[in-house]
Scaffold this motif. Sequence first.
Motif, short mmCIF file in Angstrom:
data_model
loop_
_atom_site.label_atom_id
_atom_site.label_comp_id
_atom_site.label_asym_id
_atom_site.label_seq_id
_atom_site.Cartn_x
_atom_site.Cartn_y
_atom_site.Cartn_z
N GLN A 141 0.83 -1.21 0.00
CA GLN A 141 0.00 0.00 0.00
C GLN A 141 0.87 1.27 0.00
O GLN A 141 0.78 2.11 0.90
N PRO A 142 1.71 1.37 -1.02
CA PRO A 142 2.61 2.54 -1.08
C PRO A 142 1.86 3.80 -1.51
O PRO A 142 0.78 3.74 -2.11
N ASP A 143 2.48 4.93 -1.22
CA ASP A 143 1.97 6.20 -1.74
C ASP A 143 2.50 6.44 -3.14
O ASP A 143 1.82 7.05 -3.98
N LYS A 144 3.74 5.95 -3.38
CA LYS A 144 4.38 6.15 -4.67
C LYS A 144 5.09 4.86 -5.08
O LYS A 144 5.63 4.16 -4.23
N ALA A 145 5.06 4.57 -6.37
CA ALA A 145 5.73 3.39 -6.89
C ALA A 145 6.60 3.79 -8.08
O ALA A 145 6.23 4.68 -8.85
N TYR A 146 7.75 3.14 -8.22
CA TYR A 146 8.76 3.57 -9.19
C TYR A 146 9.07 2.45 -10.18
O TYR A 146 9.36 1.31 -9.80
N PHE A 147 8.98 2.81 -11.47
CA PHE A 147 9.21 1.85 -12.54
C PHE A 147 10.14 2.47 -13.59
O PHE A 147 10.11 3.67 -13.82
N GLY A 148 10.96 1.62 -14.23
CA GLY A 148 11.89 2.12 -15.23
C GLY A 148 11.24 2.27 -16.59
O GLY A 148 10.38 1.47 -16.98
N GLN A 149 11.68 3.27 -17.33
CA GLN A 149 11.14 3.50 -18.67
C GLN A 149 11.64 2.47 -19.69
O GLN A 149 11.11 2.41 -20.80
N LYS A 150 12.63 1.66 -19.31
CA LYS A 150 13.09 0.63 -20.25
C LYS A 150 11.94 -0.29 -20.62
O LYS A 150 11.80 -0.70 -21.77
N ASP A 151 11.11 -0.63 -19.64
CA ASP A 151 9.93 -1.46 -19.89
C ASP A 151 8.74 -0.51 -20.14
O ASP A 151 7.82 -0.41 -19.33
N LEU A 152 8.79 0.18 -21.28
CA LEU A 152 7.83 1.25 -21.55
C LEU A 152 6.40 0.74 -21.66
O LEU A 152 5.46 1.37 -21.16
N GLN A 153 6.22 -0.41 -22.29
CA GLN A 153 4.87 -0.95 -22.43
C GLN A 153 4.34 -1.42 -21.08
O GLN A 153 3.16 -1.23 -20.77
N GLN A 154 5.20 -2.00 -20.27
CA GLN A 154 4.80 -2.39 -18.91
C GLN A 154 4.36 -1.16 -18.12
O GLN A 154 3.36 -1.20 -17.39
N LEU A 155 5.10 -0.07 -18.27
CA LEU A 155 4.76 1.17 -17.59
C LEU A 155 3.37 1.66 -18.01
O LEU A 155 2.55 2.07 -17.18
N ALA A 156 3.08 1.58 -19.32
CA ALA A 156 1.78 2.00 -19.83
C ALA A 156 0.66 1.12 -19.26
O ALA A 156 -0.41 1.61 -18.89
#
Length: 282
Positions: A141-156
């Motif tokens: 239950q985080p307030d913020k989560a961080y993902f890399g742009q390398k996995d751009l489709q995953q991010l979307a």
Amino acid sequence: MKVLRSILEMRQALQSYRTDSSSIGLVPTMGALHEGHLSLLSQSLQNNQVTVCSIFVNPIQFNNPEDLKKYPRDEKKDFELLEKAGCDMVFVPSSHEMYQDDSAAIKMNFGEIENVLEGKFRPGHFSGVGVVVSKLFNIVQPDKAYFGQKDLQQLAVIKQMVKALNFPIEVHAVPIMREDNGLAMSSRNQRLNEEERETASVLYKSMLLMKSALNEGSSIETAKQKATEMLAKNNNIDLEYMELVDADTMEIFENTTSKNALSICAAAYISGVRIIDNLYIH
């Protein structure tokens, strides 16, 4: 740094922070950590009172059993890197802990976004990603989560899921970290020797060539042809796809007139190891 292996332990460890209304950051990973992961961690440490890094090689997002078997794992090294970087907690559940409730059978459908690029070549992948990230969001239950742009489709996909399921979480995208030769940092790079890493860097160089051609006014077809011709000169690179897409929807574009953010997305095999990369053009 606290190491937590059960869901109950993880929730209990965060109770006092919730009482204090402290901001909680989450960095989900599959381990085999590198500088790219640490850049995500750094962002979370700067912006939150407590940071949790999860390490879990999620079996249900692998459509290739051999890829799952060969995925690099080094828990001891990962812990050393996280502790040195100042991580507060690391959540390292087993597959049984994460899926003892038969939730591995749950499927998620993200519509057209999972029928192109990674979704087309890795059927079921994004369903597995959606399930595990949803579980991590509910556990931490985080307030913020961080993902890399390398996995751009995953991010979307994750941004779409957060919006659709009303998760009260800010998703932060962190730019790609690259090796000196331009190769996007990835855990899978550990399976490549030095010569193969140099070969793999040609994928990024071909994307730079495509971007340059597009910026000079070439058509997408012509720009892509220049990039693929560069790749074709190396027999050790097997290109799977290279497309110009809307960076938010992954819709494949046939022209560069869109006012939305556009990115070149590509995937290729080098000596049997699959790598992906992307490059914004605007």
